[in-house]
Scaffold this active site. Structure first.
Site, PDB file in Angstrom:
ATOM      1  N   LYS A  28     -12.855   0.199  -8.838  1.00 28.46           N
ATOM      2  CA  LYS A  28     -11.903  -1.029  -8.061  1.00 28.46           C
ATOM      3  C   LYS A  28     -12.413  -1.287  -6.868  1.00 28.46           C
ATOM      4  O   LYS A  28     -12.157  -2.595  -6.275  1.00 28.46           O
ATOM      5  CB  LYS A  28     -10.426  -0.423  -7.984  1.00 28.46           C
ATOM      6  CG  LYS A  28      -9.740  -0.121  -9.353  1.00 28.46           C
ATOM      7  CD  LYS A  28      -8.397   0.741  -9.180  1.00 28.46           C
ATOM      8  CE  LYS A  28      -7.886   0.989 -10.490  1.00 28.46           C
ATOM      9  NZ  LYS A  28      -6.500   1.905 -10.385  1.00 28.46           N
ATOM     10  N   GLN A  38      -3.716   5.419  -5.792  1.00 21.88           N
ATOM     11  CA  GLN A  38      -4.207   6.176  -7.280  1.00 21.88           C
ATOM     12  C   GLN A  38      -3.305   7.165  -7.702  1.00 21.88           C
ATOM     13  O   GLN A  38      -3.233   8.081  -7.033  1.00 21.88           O
ATOM     14  CB  GLN A  38      -5.585   6.190  -7.145  1.00 21.88           C
ATOM     15  CG  GLN A  38      -6.362   6.691  -8.645  1.00 21.88           C
ATOM     16  CD  GLN A  38      -6.526   5.543  -9.285  1.00 21.88           C
ATOM     17  OE1 GLN A  38      -6.771   4.434  -9.030  1.00 21.88           O
ATOM     18  NE2 GLN A  38      -6.375   5.587 -10.708  1.00 21.88           N
ATOM     19  N   ASP A  45       0.109  -2.857  -7.573  1.00 22.78           N
ATOM     20  CA  ASP A  45       0.190  -2.088  -8.786  1.00 22.78           C
ATOM     21  C   ASP A  45       1.433  -2.693  -9.655  1.00 22.78           C
ATOM     22  O   ASP A  45       1.634  -2.228 -10.869  1.00 22.78           O
ATOM     23  CB  ASP A  45       0.245  -0.494  -8.781  1.00 22.78           C
ATOM     24  CG  ASP A  45      -1.078   0.113  -9.319  1.00 22.78           C
ATOM     25  OD1 ASP A  45      -1.914  -0.747  -9.996  1.00 22.78           O
ATOM     26  OD2 ASP A  45      -1.040   1.326  -9.145  1.00 22.78           O
TER      27      ASP A  45
END
Ligand code: NAP
Length: 284
Positions: free
Chosen positions: A49, A93, A116
């Site tokens: 990412k 994450q 997200d």
């Protein structure tokens, strides 16, 4: 005739090139990725990412905390990033180490910066049919369908899995696109009978090969999200022999995975637009 391959790598490259153009028009887009601990898969995902963000010209900040970081440490970091004017998007994450309650952290990310799309405000808006930030993997599935001219309207869509990051949001996006949606999960009885109805099937379970050719309606579009690392390599939820029955199929790897990264970058640009007021984010 074998299924048309829904090539996520190629589509993701186009999207990433578009993101790079938008970033240069905006002048600056800041994304902070937060990795806590030593989970090997998370290390790989964060590196991918981060690299993709840098390649798109995003000012990507790779923030790492040790495995024994406390919940307070992580919340303090998130608070700092929420208030940082150089940062448009924040991605923490998952999974987090056991001593940290994940929901306390994901709820702490400012909704506007929640690239997200898992903060309750973003999840709630998706549920209401007014999406703001949307989880990247489901958004990538919808892009793959659109790129292949597959309109979910009126179609039977079968979603396997009901997690907050894949199953539920992809079901909501399909519903918003006017599909008739069925959600399957570990308690579903006779999974095959449901999958067989699907004009569109999204498999997000994490059980290699759970979708077999006998379960698939001829001509269906099948999106393989499940990803399991085995000794024989990466395996998807969809048996590769499904290609003999389906009309469209994502490869594994090279399907939904690259799209997830591309859509995260797109979310970062969206976050920059929200923060600048170019796109409206409802005041809370
Ligand atoms: P998760 O939170 O573990 O959810 C798995 C879902 O599958 C649950 O809803 C579970 O049902 C359901 N399930 C488990 N066994 C089942 C069975 N035998 N039949 C039907 N449903 C079953 O996982 P996730 O985060 O959604 O991820 C799912 C998979 O996608 C994983 O392999 C993950 O690595 C992969 N993934 C890939 C990408 C990508 O970019 N390609 C992105 C994210 C995740 P219950 O709710 O009843 O437990």
């Amino acid at each position: 005739m074998p299924a048309t391959v829904m090539d996520g790598t190629a589509l993701a490259a186009e999207i990433r090139a578009g993101v790079a153009r938008e970033v240069s028009e905006l002048g600056h887009v800041g994304l902070a990725t937060v990795l806590v601990g030593d989970d090997p898969a998370s290390h790989v995902y964060i590196s991918l990412k981060h690299k993709a963000a840098v390649e798109a010209g995003i000012d990507a900040r790779d923030v790492r905390l040790p495995q024994d970081a406390s919940e307070g440490d992580v919340l303090a970091l998130v608070d700092e990033l929420n208030r940082d004017d150089e940062i448009d998007g924040v991605l923490v994450q998952l999974p987090l180490p056991a001593q940290i309650e994940e929901t306390r952290v994901t709820y702490a990310v400012a909704p506007q910066k929640d690239v997200d799309g898992i903060h309750p405000v973003n999840a709630g808006n998706l549920y209401l049919g007014t999406p703001l930030h949307v989880p990247a993997t489901p958004a990538g599935c919808m892009e793959l369908l659109a790129a292949h001219g597959i309109d979910p309207a009126g179609e039977e869509a079968i979603v396997l899995g009901r997690s907050e990051i894949v199953g539920r949001p992809v079901a909501m996006l399909l519903l918003q696109a006017h599909a008739t949606v069925t959600m399957c999960h570990s308690r579903t009885q006779d999974l095959a009978s449901h999958v067989r109805r699907g004009d569109i099937v999204v498999a997000a379970v994490g059980v290699p090969g759970i979708v077999t050719p006998e379960m698939v309606k001829p001509g269906a579009a099948v999106l393989d999200v499940g990803l399991t690392r085995t000794e024989a390599g990466i395996r998807g939820d969809v048996d590769p022999a499904v290609a003999e029955v389906a009309g469209h199929l994502t490869p594994m790897p090279g399907g939904t995975g690259p799209m997830t990264i591309a859509m995260l970058l797109r979310s970062s640009v969206k976050a920059a637009r929200f923060r600048r007021g170019v796109l409206a984010y409802p005041s809370l």
